[in-house]
Design a protein around this motif. Structure first.
Motif, PDB file in Angstrom:
ATOM      1  N   LYS A  92      -2.856  22.983  -1.534  1.00 53.10           N
ATOM      2  CA  LYS A  92      -3.975  23.650  -1.062  1.00 53.10           C
ATOM      3  C   LYS A  92      -5.157  23.987  -2.246  1.00 53.10           C
ATOM      4  CE  LYS A  92      -0.691  27.122   1.051  1.00 53.10           C
ATOM      5  NZ  LYS A  92       0.011  28.667   0.621  1.00 53.10           N
ATOM      6  N   ALA A  93      -4.882  23.566  -3.291  1.00 53.75           N
ATOM      7  CA  ALA A  93      -5.787  23.493  -4.319  1.00 53.75           C
ATOM      8  C   ALA A  93      -6.637  22.341  -4.354  1.00 53.75           C
ATOM      9  CB  ALA A  93      -5.312  23.594  -5.761  1.00 53.75           C
ATOM     10  N   CYS A  94      -6.234  21.104  -3.668  1.00 54.24           N
ATOM     11  CA  CYS A  94      -6.865  20.111  -3.892  1.00 54.24           C
ATOM     12  C   CYS A  94      -8.116  20.111  -2.750  1.00 54.24           C
ATOM     13  CB  CYS A  94      -6.167  18.834  -3.405  1.00 54.24           C
ATOM     14  SG  CYS A  94      -6.663  17.377  -3.512  1.00 54.24           S
ATOM     15  N   PRO A  95      -9.281  19.812  -3.396  1.00 52.19           N
ATOM     16  CA  PRO A  95     -10.351  19.772  -2.490  1.00 52.19           C
ATOM     17  C   PRO A  95     -10.512  18.578  -1.540  1.00 52.19           C
ATOM     18  CG  PRO A  95     -11.105  19.499  -4.622  1.00 52.19           C
ATOM     19  CD  PRO A  95      -9.697  19.811  -4.552  1.00 52.19           C
ATOM     20  N   LYS A  96     -10.001  17.582  -1.925  1.00 46.03           N
ATOM     21  CA  LYS A  96     -10.123  16.092  -1.036  1.00 46.03           C
ATOM     22  C   LYS A  96      -8.843  15.954  -0.365  1.00 46.03           C
ATOM     23  CE  LYS A  96     -13.022  13.848  -2.174  1.00 46.03           C
ATOM     24  NZ  LYS A  96     -14.597  14.002  -1.645  1.00 46.03           N
ATOM     25  N   ALA A  97      -8.009  16.826  -0.415  1.00 40.15           N
ATOM     26  CA  ALA A  97      -6.819  16.960   0.457  1.00 40.15           C
ATOM     27  C   ALA A  97      -6.066  15.338   0.305  1.00 40.15           C
ATOM     28  CB  ALA A  97      -7.225  16.766   2.109  1.00 40.15           C
ATOM     29  N   VAL A  98      -5.983  15.064  -0.791  1.00 35.76           N
ATOM     30  CA  VAL A  98      -5.241  13.793  -1.248  1.00 35.76           C
ATOM     31  C   VAL A  98      -3.693  14.172  -1.727  1.00 35.76           C
ATOM     32  CG1 VAL A  98      -7.210  12.329  -1.750  1.00 35.76           C
ATOM     33  CG2 VAL A  98      -6.016  13.524  -3.562  1.00 35.76           C
ATOM     34  N   ILE A  99      -3.134  15.206  -1.607  1.00 34.62           N
ATOM     35  CA  ILE A  99      -1.839  15.774  -2.117  1.00 34.62           C
ATOM     36  C   ILE A  99      -1.064  15.981  -0.734  1.00 34.62           C
ATOM     37  CG2 ILE A  99      -0.234  16.999  -3.465  1.00 34.62           C
ATOM     38  CD1 ILE A  99      -2.703  17.265  -5.366  1.00 34.62           C
ATOM     39  N   ALA A 100      -0.068  15.623  -0.687  1.00 37.66           N
ATOM     40  CA  ALA A 100       0.801  16.068   0.699  1.00 37.66           C
ATOM     41  C   ALA A 100       2.171  16.337   0.315  1.00 37.66           C
ATOM     42  CB  ALA A 100       0.668  15.016   1.844  1.00 37.66           C
ATOM     43  N   LEU A 101       2.812  17.265   0.910  1.00 40.16           N
ATOM     44  CA  LEU A 101       4.280  17.323   0.992  1.00 40.16           C
ATOM     45  C   LEU A 101       5.064  16.409   1.774  1.00 40.16           C
ATOM     46  CD1 LEU A 101       4.817  21.264   0.825  1.00 40.16           C
ATOM     47  CD2 LEU A 101       4.876  19.768  -1.020  1.00 40.16           C
ATOM     48  N   THR A 102       5.794  15.583   1.163  1.00 40.89           N
ATOM     49  CA  THR A 102       6.490  14.595   2.027  1.00 40.89           C
ATOM     50  C   THR A 102       8.009  14.423   1.726  1.00 40.89           C
ATOM     51  OG1 THR A 102       6.333  12.930   0.267  1.00 40.89           O
ATOM     52  CG2 THR A 102       4.559  13.063   1.956  1.00 40.89           C
ATOM     53  N   ALA A 103       8.704  14.012   2.527  1.00 44.45           N
ATOM     54  CA  ALA A 103      10.298  14.108   2.396  1.00 44.45           C
ATOM     55  C   ALA A 103      10.576  13.390   1.074  1.00 44.45           C
ATOM     56  CB  ALA A 103      11.039  13.528   3.634  1.00 44.45           C
ATOM     57  N   ALA A 104      11.593  13.790   0.293  1.00 43.76           N
ATOM     58  CA  ALA A 104      11.628  13.439  -1.093  1.00 43.76           C
ATOM     59  C   ALA A 104      12.415  12.010  -0.953  1.00 43.76           C
ATOM     60  CB  ALA A 104      12.343  14.290  -1.989  1.00 43.76           C
ATOM     61  N   ASP A 105      13.190  11.894  -0.067  1.00 48.10           N
ATOM     62  CA  ASP A 105      14.044  10.599   0.004  1.00 48.10           C
ATOM     63  C   ASP A 105      13.327   9.618   0.725  1.00 48.10           C
ATOM     64  OD1 ASP A 105      14.005  12.028   2.564  1.00 48.10           O
ATOM     65  OD2 ASP A 105      16.067  11.421   3.337  1.00 48.10           O
ATOM     66  N   LYS A 106      12.285   9.721   0.982  1.00 51.14           N
ATOM     67  CA  LYS A 106      11.248   8.661   1.735  1.00 51.14           C
ATOM     68  C   LYS A 106      10.385   8.167   0.761  1.00 51.14           C
ATOM     69  CE  LYS A 106      13.223   8.813   5.646  1.00 51.14           C
ATOM     70  NZ  LYS A 106      13.889   8.141   6.175  1.00 51.14           N
ATOM     71  N   LYS A 107      10.759   6.963   0.048  1.00 51.28           N
ATOM     72  CA  LYS A 107      10.080   6.544  -1.263  1.00 51.28           C
ATOM     73  C   LYS A 107       8.845   5.649  -0.785  1.00 51.28           C
ATOM     74  CE  LYS A 107      12.860   8.257  -4.032  1.00 51.28           C
ATOM     75  NZ  LYS A 107      12.293   9.721  -4.778  1.00 51.28           N
ATOM     76  N   VAL A 108       8.932   5.001   0.347  1.00 41.24           N
ATOM     77  CA  VAL A 108       7.614   4.378   0.713  1.00 41.24           C
ATOM     78  C   VAL A 108       6.539   5.032   1.287  1.00 41.24           C
ATOM     79  CG1 VAL A 108       7.026   2.420   2.185  1.00 41.24           C
ATOM     80  CG2 VAL A 108       9.385   2.414   1.455  1.00 41.24           C
ATOM     81  N   THR A 109       5.533   5.147   0.602  1.00 41.09           N
ATOM     82  CA  THR A 109       4.414   6.135   1.025  1.00 41.09           C
ATOM     83  C   THR A 109       3.000   5.188   0.806  1.00 41.09           C
ATOM     84  OG1 THR A 109       5.639   7.788   0.119  1.00 41.09           O
ATOM     85  CG2 THR A 109       3.219   8.042   0.469  1.00 41.09           C
ATOM     86  N   VAL A 110       1.989   5.471   1.853  1.00 36.96           N
ATOM     87  CA  VAL A 110       0.887   5.002   1.834  1.00 36.96           C
ATOM     88  C   VAL A 110      -0.073   5.946   0.700  1.00 36.96           C
ATOM     89  CG1 VAL A 110      -1.342   4.310   3.145  1.00 36.96           C
ATOM     90  CG2 VAL A 110       0.864   4.139   4.037  1.00 36.96           C
ATOM     91  N   THR A 111      -0.386   5.244  -0.398  1.00 39.76           N
ATOM     92  CA  THR A 111      -1.052   6.121  -1.429  1.00 39.76           C
ATOM     93  C   THR A 111      -2.522   5.676  -1.533  1.00 39.76           C
ATOM     94  OG1 THR A 111      -0.765   4.136  -3.099  1.00 39.76           O
ATOM     95  CG2 THR A 111       0.827   6.192  -3.093  1.00 39.76           C
ATOM     96  N   CYS A 112      -2.833   6.121  -0.379  1.00 37.76           N
ATOM     97  CA  CYS A 112      -4.563   5.877  -0.071  1.00 37.76           C
ATOM     98  C   CYS A 112      -4.977   7.025   1.125  1.00 37.76           C
ATOM     99  CB  CYS A 112      -4.834   4.688   0.403  1.00 37.76           C
ATOM    100  SG  CYS A 112      -6.750   4.305   0.699  1.00 37.76           S
ATOM    101  N   SER A 113      -5.993   7.692   1.161  1.00 38.21           N
ATOM    102  CA  SER A 113      -6.422   8.517   2.062  1.00 38.21           C
ATOM    103  C   SER A 113      -7.711   8.299   2.664  1.00 38.21           C
ATOM    104  CB  SER A 113      -6.505   9.983   1.377  1.00 38.21           C
ATOM    105  OG  SER A 113      -5.154  10.434   0.876  1.00 38.21           O
ATOM    106  N   SER A 114      -8.249   6.899   2.379  1.00 39.79           N
ATOM    107  CA  SER A 114      -9.634   6.709   2.686  1.00 39.79           C
ATOM    108  C   SER A 114      -9.682   6.188   4.395  1.00 39.79           C
ATOM    109  CB  SER A 114      -9.964   5.106   2.235  1.00 39.79           C
ATOM    110  OG  SER A 114     -11.270   4.972   2.640  1.00 39.79           O
ATOM    111  N   LYS A 115     -10.392   6.696   4.923  1.00 42.52           N
ATOM    112  CA  LYS A 115     -10.657   6.450   6.615  1.00 42.52           C
ATOM    113  C   LYS A 115     -11.987   5.572   6.681  1.00 42.52           C
ATOM    114  CE  LYS A 115      -8.236  10.649   8.000  1.00 42.52           C
ATOM    115  NZ  LYS A 115      -7.562  10.960   6.485  1.00 42.52           N
ATOM    116  N   ASP A 116     -12.279   5.075   5.508  1.00 40.44           N
ATOM    117  CA  ASP A 116     -13.532   4.025   5.864  1.00 40.44           C
ATOM    118  C   ASP A 116     -13.269   2.840   6.424  1.00 40.44           C
ATOM    119  OD1 ASP A 116     -15.667   5.912   4.878  1.00 40.44           O
ATOM    120  OD2 ASP A 116     -15.345   5.339   2.737  1.00 40.44           O
ATOM    121  N   PRO A 117     -14.096   2.047   6.824  1.00 33.35           N
ATOM    122  CA  PRO A 117     -13.545   0.801   7.384  1.00 33.35           C
ATOM    123  C   PRO A 117     -13.174   0.025   5.987  1.00 33.35           C
ATOM    124  CG  PRO A 117     -15.713   1.524   8.261  1.00 33.35           C
ATOM    125  CD  PRO A 117     -15.543   2.480   7.269  1.00 33.35           C
TER     126      PRO A 117
END
Length: 294
Positions: free
Chosen positions: A178-203
């Motif tokens: 809630k505090a992140c103004p850029k919305a780059v933090i998300a709650l995800t399943a802890a046992d799923k280690k593979v994650t896309v660590t990018c939030s860019s929607k630019d080409p």
């Protein structure tokens, strides 16, 4: 003598009468507190983070007993607390859901600054008001620590201009989200280690120019995923946690075996499967000396 004693007896008698009246009124109109409220407070973790949507653990406990609030809304307590609350309330609680953890969907510590602030501006929310922030990627973590400031578990620190989450401490309260103004933090399943660590929607070309580890939406990960768990939407790879099996092929690829050729993983390193990076002491956001000062 009577002139002295009379006022004393009158005042004393009045005080005694008022005291007895107040004691009677308190007993007569006493509001009985359901003992289950204290029992529930006893099994909650006491973080008072508000992630349940109620004002603190006592407020949540009262809401369960008096308003029928859901029994499994305490994310820090997780399945253990929900199960105990169910026992107290004599109800069955669905605790089959996975443990959640906060993750920062950005690796932008190598992203350059567009400009440098002077003065007292030192929060992500404030910096984001100026052209979307001071980093060349408009989707990047700004690194001023708004998330760390609200974390009740000391699970987030800013290192090299990027917030990092210590998953062993995270209580999945969601306050950082809630505090992140850029919305780059998300709650995800802890046992799923593979994650896309990018939030860019630019080409892709724009994203790669702004950040060397950006997802460029090339779709290689989606093509090589053996479980069809990855799709590309708005130039950004997205993983379906229900299908992902943590094989890591999208991250590192796999070597040639027999007649099967080698497969290369994500070309930019935007997908990672290691969230056990050590969390060091918090550091001040790096300033780019070449960036213009505003």
């Amino acid at each position: 003598m009577n002139e002295i004693l009379s006022p004393v007896f009158i005042l004393g008698g009045s005080g005694l009468f008022i005291g007895l009246f107040l004691a009677y009124a308190a007993k007569k109109f006493e509001v009985q507190k359901d003992p289950r409220i204290d029992q529930i407070v006893g099994v909650l973790p006491g973080a008072n983070c508000g992630s349940c949507g109620f004002p603190g653990c006592s407020g949540y406990a009262a809401a369960i007993v008096e308003e029928g609030a859901p029994l499994n809304s305490c994310t820090p307590g997780g399945a253990a607390a929900a199960g105990k609350i169910g026992e107290i309330m004599g109800a069955t609680v669905d605790v089959s859901g996975p443990k959640m953890t906060a993750r920062v969907l950005c690796q932008g510590h190598k992203v350059e600054k567009k400009y440098a602030f002077t003065g007292t501006i030192n929060t992500c929310a404030d910096v984001a008001q100026y052209a979307g922030g001071d980093k060349s990627c408009r989707f990047a973590c700004l690194g001023y620590g708004d998330c760390a400031a609200v974390c009740p578990a000391d699970a987030i620190h800013v290192i090299d201009g990027i917030a990092l989450v210590d998953e062993t401490k995270c209580i999945s309260c969601g306050l950082c989200v809630k505090a992140c103004p850029k919305a780059v933090i998300a709650l995800t399943a802890a046992d799923k280690k593979v994650t896309v660590t990018c939030s860019s929607k630019d080409p892709g070309a724009v994203a790669r120019k702004a950040c060397p580890t950006a997802c460029i939406g090339c779709g290689i990960c989606a093509k090589i995923c053996p479980k069809q768990a990855i799709t590309v939407e708005n130039n950004l790879a997205k993983i379906d946690p229900e299908k992902c099996v943590n094989c890591g092929i999208c991250v590192n690829g796999k070597p040639a075996v027999g007649e099967n050729p080698a497969v290369k993983g994500c070309p930019t390193g935007a997908i990672v499967n290691n969230f056990k990076r050590p969390v060091k002491a918090a550091a001040a956001p790096a300033q780019n000396a070449s960036a213009p000062v505003v």
